[in-house]
Design a protein around this motif. Structure first.
Motif, PDB file in Angstrom:
ATOM      1  N   VAL A 245       0.858  -1.185   0.000  1.00 53.74           N
ATOM      2  CA  VAL A 245       0.000   0.000   0.000  1.00 53.74           C
ATOM      3  C   VAL A 245       0.898   1.240   0.000  1.00 53.74           C
ATOM      4  O   VAL A 245       1.858   1.310   0.764  1.00 53.74           O
TER       5      VAL A 245
ATOM      6  N   ARG B 283       0.995   5.374   0.517  1.00 54.69           N
ATOM      7  CA  ARG B 283       0.146   6.403   1.118  1.00 54.69           C
ATOM      8  C   ARG B 283       0.907   7.698   1.354  1.00 54.69           C
ATOM      9  O   ARG B 283       2.131   7.700   1.534  1.00 54.69           O
TER      10      ARG B 283
ATOM     11  N   PHE C 282      -5.309  11.707   4.169  1.00 51.11           N
ATOM     12  CA  PHE C 282      -4.556  10.539   3.698  1.00 51.11           C
ATOM     13  C   PHE C 282      -4.919  10.294   2.241  1.00 51.11           C
ATOM     14  O   PHE C 282      -6.089  10.392   1.874  1.00 51.11           O
TER      15      PHE C 282
ATOM     16  N   THR D 261      -4.412   7.084  -0.284  1.00 49.26           N
ATOM     17  CA  THR D 261      -3.905   5.706  -0.244  1.00 49.26           C
ATOM     18  C   THR D 261      -4.329   4.927  -1.481  1.00 49.26           C
ATOM     19  O   THR D 261      -5.379   5.195  -2.073  1.00 49.26           O
ATOM     20  N   THR D 262      -3.498   3.951  -1.841  1.00 48.12           N
ATOM     21  CA  THR D 262      -3.856   3.057  -2.950  1.00 48.12           C
ATOM     22  C   THR D 262      -2.983   1.808  -2.875  1.00 48.12           C
ATOM     23  O   THR D 262      -1.936   1.819  -2.223  1.00 48.12           O
ATOM     24  N   GLU D 263      -3.426   0.727  -3.522  1.00 55.73           N
ATOM     25  CA  GLU D 263      -2.553  -0.445  -3.675  1.00 55.73           C
ATOM     26  C   GLU D 263      -1.417  -0.017  -4.597  1.00 55.73           C
ATOM     27  O   GLU D 263      -1.660   0.435  -5.716  1.00 55.73           O
TER      28      GLU D 263
ATOM     29  N   PRO E 290       5.824   6.107  -4.499  1.00 52.23           N
ATOM     30  CA  PRO E 290       4.533   6.625  -4.019  1.00 52.23           C
ATOM     31  C   PRO E 290       4.310   8.096  -4.377  1.00 52.23           C
ATOM     32  O   PRO E 290       3.185   8.497  -4.665  1.00 52.23           O
TER      33      PRO E 290
ATOM     34  N   LEU F   8       0.793   8.654  -6.291  1.00 52.27           N
ATOM     35  CA  LEU F   8      -0.331   9.264  -5.562  1.00 52.27           C
ATOM     36  C   LEU F   8      -0.643  10.688  -6.040  1.00 52.27           C
ATOM     37  O   LEU F   8      -1.518  11.350  -5.505  1.00 52.27           O
TER      38      LEU F   8
ATOM     39  N   THR G  32       5.209   3.498   2.357  1.00 51.14           N
ATOM     40  CA  THR G  32       4.591   2.295   1.775  1.00 51.14           C
ATOM     41  C   THR G  32       4.690   1.188   2.820  1.00 51.14           C
ATOM     42  O   THR G  32       5.628   1.152   3.608  1.00 51.14           O
TER      43      THR G  32
ATOM     44  N   ALA H 178      -5.924  -0.694   1.356  1.00 53.72           N
ATOM     45  CA  ALA H 178      -5.824   0.755   1.117  1.00 53.72           C
ATOM     46  C   ALA H 178      -7.155   1.483   1.296  1.00 53.72           C
ATOM     47  O   ALA H 178      -7.193   2.701   1.292  1.00 53.72           O
TER      48      ALA H 178
ATOM     49  N   THR I 282     -10.477   3.385   2.584  1.00 55.22           N
ATOM     50  CA  THR I 282     -10.653   4.324   3.700  1.00 55.22           C
ATOM     51  C   THR I 282     -12.017   4.116   4.358  1.00 55.22           C
ATOM     52  O   THR I 282     -12.599   5.017   4.937  1.00 55.22           O
TER      53      THR I 282
END
Length: 445
Positions: free
Chosen positions: A298, A300, A353, A355-357, A363, A367, A384, A407, A409
């Motif tokens: 993940v 972030r 925040f 976030t993602t896989e 990152p 992101l 990560t 990831a 929310t």
């Protein structure tokens, strides 16, 4: 320590605490240990100094961010669906009496470069700029079908067996275009990718229904609620609950080594030279690293800001989902924002925040499309973390290991894991038919 327990739980993360609470309420004798001297494990809540120490080493946070202790930054921030399974679990265990909830202001979706409020009912569909005139009418019909759908009332099924008909077929019956399907599937039904389209539509319809019912619950701008002072309150609330039922919590227990007999079955846990015996061990992946495998990462960004996210009607708390298709990615991206109105930051400050896989090792770049929606940020921290899944067979070794946090929310996937683990540990289904009004008084404040 020399006593025998039904279950020893290792780690005080959200999943472990919820399970420990459920098992205690069931009358099992539970010992709960953590190698750390704080609650929460991966899902702990940090003040500003702790946050800086973790992500910036020895640096001290800039003074203009305000007092460190006014910050409660959840490391795994997730909103709760007002009528969702987690709220039912909290009511079922009566832990709600230790918590105060507040509704979340906004629920948005990213579409064609802009942020839009997620329409969840036939009335909202007609007002939403996400769709043109004719599409609005089609969406309105779909929402009415979902709202009226009752599993036990065949008249409401319109001749469709949702256990057989796929989500894709149901959607095509209403003629919805891909754009509409994108936000309904990802921002209302909260599916993480598009594989749900080829599965039976029942789960999809139930998820959209849950969203609409949760939204109606507090007449707010979203279906979500969040505890005042953040999720860090949850593990401590469960610790108090466990004590009421005779369970034992021990923090700061080094090692916590799981002991196995010659047949590979866990029979106890050793810490500081003492072994507590048990029939079953429940833990997060970090306590049994040789029984888990790495499944993904993940990425972030954690941001401190002095304003709400633009184009969210000045929402003090909000979730924005960026569906994968909108970004040309394999998985969705999530924005979470909370502020002083939930007592997680000093007055005038917001915590966001993104976030993602992770699909790359960068990152900052990955992101970017989410971070750009935030407007100016005071500080930004990148991170990560690896996600693990259990590989063991619990019937063979008596070990029940949770999956790392994803990831998303919101809590829906997390609580699915908890409920599945509960059934594996106890051999019975969790009864979640509760009076939902038990959690509402606190939420209206």
């Amino acid at each position: 320590m020399d006593e025998e327990y039904d279950v020893i739980v290792l780690g005080t993360g959200l999943k472990e605490c919820i399970l420990s609470g459920l098992l205690s309420v069931d009358g099992l004798k539970v010992l709960h240990m953590d190698r750390n001297d704080y609650y929460g494990g991966e899902s702990t809540s940090l003040n500003l100094n702790q946050l800086w120490k973790r992500f910036r080493g020895d640096d001290t946070p800039p003074e203009q961010l305000g007092s460190s202790r006014d910050y409660n930054v959840d490391m795994i921030p997730k909103f709760m669906m007002a009528n969702g399974a987690l709220v039912r679990v909290l009511i079922h265990t009566d832990v709600t009496k230790y918590l105060n909830f507040k509704a979340v202001d906004g629920s948005f979706v990213y579409n064609k470069g802009k942020i839009h409020k997620v329409p969840a009912t036939d009335v909202e569909a007609l007002k939403s700029p996400l769709m043109g005139l004719f599409e609005k009418r089609r969406a309105r019909k779909f929402f009415i079908y979902v709202q009226d759908y009752e599993e036990n009332d065949p008249k409401s099924h319109e001749g469709l067996d949702l256990n057989k008909v796929t989500a894709r077929d149901l959607i095509s019956k209403y003629g919805l275009d891909d754009n509409t399907v994108d936000f309904i599937g990802h921002a209302l039904a909260l599916h993480k990718d598009d594989s749900y389209l080829d599965e039976p539509a029942m789960d999809f319809v139930k998820r959209v229904k849950l969203y609409a019912e949760s939204l109606a619950r507090f007449q707010g701008g979203s279906p979500y609620i969040y505890p005042l002072y953040g999720l860090g309150e949850l593990p401590q609330a469960f610790a108090r609950l466990s004590a009421v039922y005779g369970g034992t919590y021990m923090l700061n227990k080094p090692e916590c080594k799981v002991e196995f007999d010659e047949n590979g079955k866990a029979f106890g846990v050793t810490s500081e030279g003492e072994t507590a015996k048990c029939k079953k061990v429940v833990c997060d992946p970090s306590y049994l690293p040789d029984k888990v495998k790495k499944v993904s990462k993940v990425a972030r960004a954690i941001c401190v800001m002095s304003h709400p996210i633009p184009h969210t009607n000045d929402a003090h708390s909000v979730q924005i989902i960026l569906p994968q298709k909108q970004l040309g990615r394999k998985s969705d991206m999530y924005l979470f924002c909370c502020s002083y109105s939930h007592n997680v930051a000093p007055k005038g400050k917001y915590i966001a925040f993104v976030t993602t896989e992770a699909e790359t090792d960068n990152p900052e770049v990955e992101l970017k499309s989410g971070i750009e929606l935030l407007g100016p940020v005071d500080e930004i921290l990148f991170d990560t973390y690896e996600r693990y899944e259990p590989t063991n067979q619990h019937a063979v070794d008596n070990c029940f290991i949770s999956t790392s946090y994803d990831a998303t929310t919101h809590f829906e996937s997390t609580v699915e894991d908890v409920i599945a683990m509960y059934s594996q540990i106890t051999g019975k289904a969790l009864d979640l038919s509760v009076d939902l009004s038990a959690a509402s008084a606190a939420a209206e404040e």
